[in-house]
Design an enzyme around this catalytic site. Structure first.
Site, PDB file in Angstrom:
ATOM      1  N   ASN A   8       0.863  -1.181   0.000  1.00 23.14           N
ATOM      2  CA  ASN A   8       0.000   0.000   0.000  1.00 23.14           C
ATOM      3  C   ASN A   8       0.900   1.233   0.000  1.00 23.14           C
ATOM      4  O   ASN A   8       1.435   1.613   1.031  1.00 23.14           O
ATOM      5  CB  ASN A   8      -0.904  -0.039   1.249  1.00 23.14           C
ATOM      6  CG  ASN A   8      -1.804   1.178   1.340  1.00 23.14           C
ATOM      7  OD1 ASN A   8      -1.883   1.978   0.411  1.00 23.14           O
ATOM      8  ND2 ASN A   8      -2.482   1.328   2.469  1.00 23.14           N
ATOM      9  N   LYS A  10       0.053   4.211  -0.376  1.00 23.50           N
ATOM     10  CA  LYS A  10      -0.657   5.396   0.143  1.00 23.50           C
ATOM     11  C   LYS A  10      -0.445   6.578  -0.808  1.00 23.50           C
ATOM     12  O   LYS A  10      -0.437   6.371  -2.017  1.00 23.50           O
ATOM     13  CB  LYS A  10      -0.215   5.682   1.578  1.00 23.50           C
ATOM     14  CG  LYS A  10      -0.299   4.410   2.438  1.00 23.50           C
ATOM     15  CD  LYS A  10      -0.173   4.628   3.896  1.00 23.50           C
ATOM     16  CE  LYS A  10      -0.286   3.289   4.608  1.00 23.50           C
ATOM     17  NZ  LYS A  10      -0.282   3.405   6.060  1.00 23.50           N
ATOM     18  N   HIS A  96      -9.775   1.182   4.643  1.00 21.65           N
ATOM     19  CA  HIS A  96      -8.516   1.385   5.373  1.00 21.65           C
ATOM     20  C   HIS A  96      -8.753   2.402   6.494  1.00 21.65           C
ATOM     21  O   HIS A  96      -9.530   3.344   6.329  1.00 21.65           O
ATOM     22  CB  HIS A  96      -7.443   1.879   4.401  1.00 21.65           C
ATOM     23  CG  HIS A  96      -6.079   1.870   5.017  1.00 21.65           C
ATOM     24  ND1 HIS A  96      -5.660   2.835   5.891  1.00 21.65           N
ATOM     25  CD2 HIS A  96      -5.049   0.990   4.904  1.00 21.65           C
ATOM     26  CE1 HIS A  96      -4.426   2.556   6.292  1.00 21.65           C
ATOM     27  NE2 HIS A  96      -4.027   1.439   5.699  1.00 21.65           N
ATOM     28  N   GLU A  98      -7.126   4.823   7.489  1.00 21.65           N
ATOM     29  CA  GLU A  98      -6.852   6.218   7.135  1.00 21.65           C
ATOM     30  C   GLU A  98      -8.036   6.836   6.390  1.00 21.65           C
ATOM     31  O   GLU A  98      -8.228   8.049   6.411  1.00 21.65           O
ATOM     32  CB  GLU A  98      -5.547   6.305   6.319  1.00 21.65           C
ATOM     33  CG  GLU A  98      -4.335   6.090   7.215  1.00 21.65           C
ATOM     34  CD  GLU A  98      -3.116   5.514   6.531  1.00 21.65           C
ATOM     35  OE1 GLU A  98      -3.055   5.508   5.292  1.00 21.65           O
ATOM     36  OE2 GLU A  98      -2.215   5.055   7.261  1.00 21.65           O
ATOM     37  N   GLU A 167      -5.887  -4.896  10.610  1.00 22.43           N
ATOM     38  CA  GLU A 167      -4.909  -3.825  10.724  1.00 22.43           C
ATOM     39  C   GLU A 167      -5.183  -3.014  11.983  1.00 22.43           C
ATOM     40  O   GLU A 167      -5.980  -2.062  11.956  1.00 22.43           O
ATOM     41  CB  GLU A 167      -4.987  -2.899   9.503  1.00 22.43           C
ATOM     42  CG  GLU A 167      -4.657  -3.576   8.199  1.00 22.43           C
ATOM     43  CD  GLU A 167      -3.988  -2.597   7.236  1.00 22.43           C
ATOM     44  OE1 GLU A 167      -2.867  -2.869   6.809  1.00 22.43           O
ATOM     45  OE2 GLU A 167      -4.592  -1.550   6.953  1.00 22.43           O
ATOM     46  N   GLY A 173       1.981   2.301  10.732  1.00 17.17           N
ATOM     47  CA  GLY A 173       2.936   3.407  10.594  1.00 17.17           C
ATOM     48  C   GLY A 173       3.611   3.811  11.897  1.00 17.17           C
ATOM     49  O   GLY A 173       4.233   4.868  11.966  1.00 17.17           O
ATOM     50  N   SER A 204       3.013  -2.034  10.513  1.00 19.85           N
ATOM     51  CA  SER A 204       4.459  -2.067  10.776  1.00 19.85           C
ATOM     52  C   SER A 204       5.110  -3.407  10.423  1.00 19.85           C
ATOM     53  O   SER A 204       6.000  -3.880  11.134  1.00 19.85           O
ATOM     54  CB  SER A 204       4.747  -1.682  12.231  1.00 19.85           C
ATOM     55  OG  SER A 204       4.324  -0.359  12.487  1.00 19.85           O
TER      56      SER A 204
HETATM   57  P1  PGA Z   1       2.511   0.345   7.694  1.00 24.04           P
HETATM   58  O1  PGA Z   1       1.084   0.547   7.003  1.00 24.04           O
HETATM   59  O2  PGA Z   1       3.112  -0.923   7.137  1.00 24.04           O
HETATM   60  O3  PGA Z   1       3.292   1.567   7.329  1.00 24.04           O
HETATM   61  O4  PGA Z   1       2.273   0.235   9.174  1.00 24.04           O
HETATM   62  C1  PGA Z   1       0.216  -0.544   6.800  1.00 24.04           C
HETATM   63  C2  PGA Z   1      -1.086  -0.079   6.230  1.00 24.04           C
HETATM   64  O5  PGA Z   1      -1.482   1.068   6.468  1.00 24.04           O
HETATM   65  O6  PGA Z   1      -1.765  -0.817   5.514  1.00 24.04           O
END
Ligand code: PGA
Length: 244
Positions: A8, A10, A96, A98, A167, A173, A204
């Site tokens: 992803n 983003k 997601h 976000e 998640e 993140g 992460s």
């Molecule tokens: P990350 O993000 O690996 O940076 O923690 C995962 C995600 O948002 O799907």
């Protein structure tokens, strides 16, 4: 099922040249990976270019980070599932955290999942609790609510193409991944609700911990955010899974 590894990206990177470089480095690094499905989800604007330059047919495939629930019409700024399908996209991440933070509700997610399935895309439904919900002991309650509402009114038949991603919001993140035994317990809990669907882990993930989520916590793959922007690290993650 083959392990599924989803990158992803983003809202990254900011130029087409960088997007192509990243995509091609990953494609080159994983070209002999047979037993794994690798999906890259770039921002929409880089989609056509990456598809046109896609050097290998097997891996990586392309996925989207979101889609709308109507086929076409007066919906400024939205992208429909049929547009993605017609481009050659196979997967779409939906719900997601976000996007939930920006106001996306379980009801909207439910419509998106339905529309994606009707278009024969494979939706990856993201669920997960926040830090606060976790410390209040509400993880299972939150997951149950998100799953029930997002999958409301879906026929059993359409379930076949669906993928779930656990998640935990606090792990995304943050450099603070969910511990393996906690992730495993959540995986088992989700499995009771969704039965045979593949379940991915996200939050992460890096080349040090990736293998354990598959081997020990029994996930079928993961969504990788930050680490997918570093081609060497992402290739190491993919290779660590192929080994298992
Ligand atoms: P990350 O993000 O690996 O940076 O923690 C995962 C995600 O948002 O799907």
């Amino acid at each position: 099922m083959k392990p599924l590894i989803v990158a992803n990206w983003k809202m990254n990177p900011s130029t087409l040249a960088e997007a192509k470089r990243l995509f091609n480095s990953v494609a080159k690094g994983i070209k002999n990976i047979g037993r794994t499905e690798v999906v890259i989800c770039p921002p929409f604007v880089w989609f056509s270019n990456l598809l046109a330059s896609k050097p290998y047919t097997l891996n990586p495939k392309l996925g989207a980070q979101d889609c709308f629930w109507v086929e076409s019409g007066a919906y400024t700024g939205e992208i429909s599932p049929i547009m993605l399908k017609n481009l050659g996209c196979k997967y779409v991440i939906i719900g997601h955290s976000e996007r939930r933070k920006l106001g996306e509700t379980d009801e909207m997610i439910n419509k998106k999942i339905k529309a994606a399935l009707e278009t024969k895309l494979k939706p990856i439904l993201c669920v997960g609790e926040t830090e606060e919900e976790r410390s209040d002991g509400k993880t299972f309650e939150v997951l149950t609510r998100q799953l029930e509402r997002s999958l409301n009114y879906l026929s059993n038949k359409s379930f076949r193409n669906l993928i779930i991603a656990y998640e935990p919001v606090w792990a995304i993140g943050s450099g603070n991944p969910c511990g393996i035994s906690e992730a495993k317990a959540v995986n088992l809990f989700i499995r009771k609700i969704v039965k045979n669907l593949p379940i991915l882990y996200g939050g992460s993930v890096n080349s040090q911990n990736a293998e354990s989520y598959i081997k020990e916590a029994k996930f079928q793959g993961f969504i990788v955010g930050g680490a997918s922007l570093n081609p060497q690290e992402f290739i190491r993650i993919v290779k660590s899974v192929v080994k298992t």
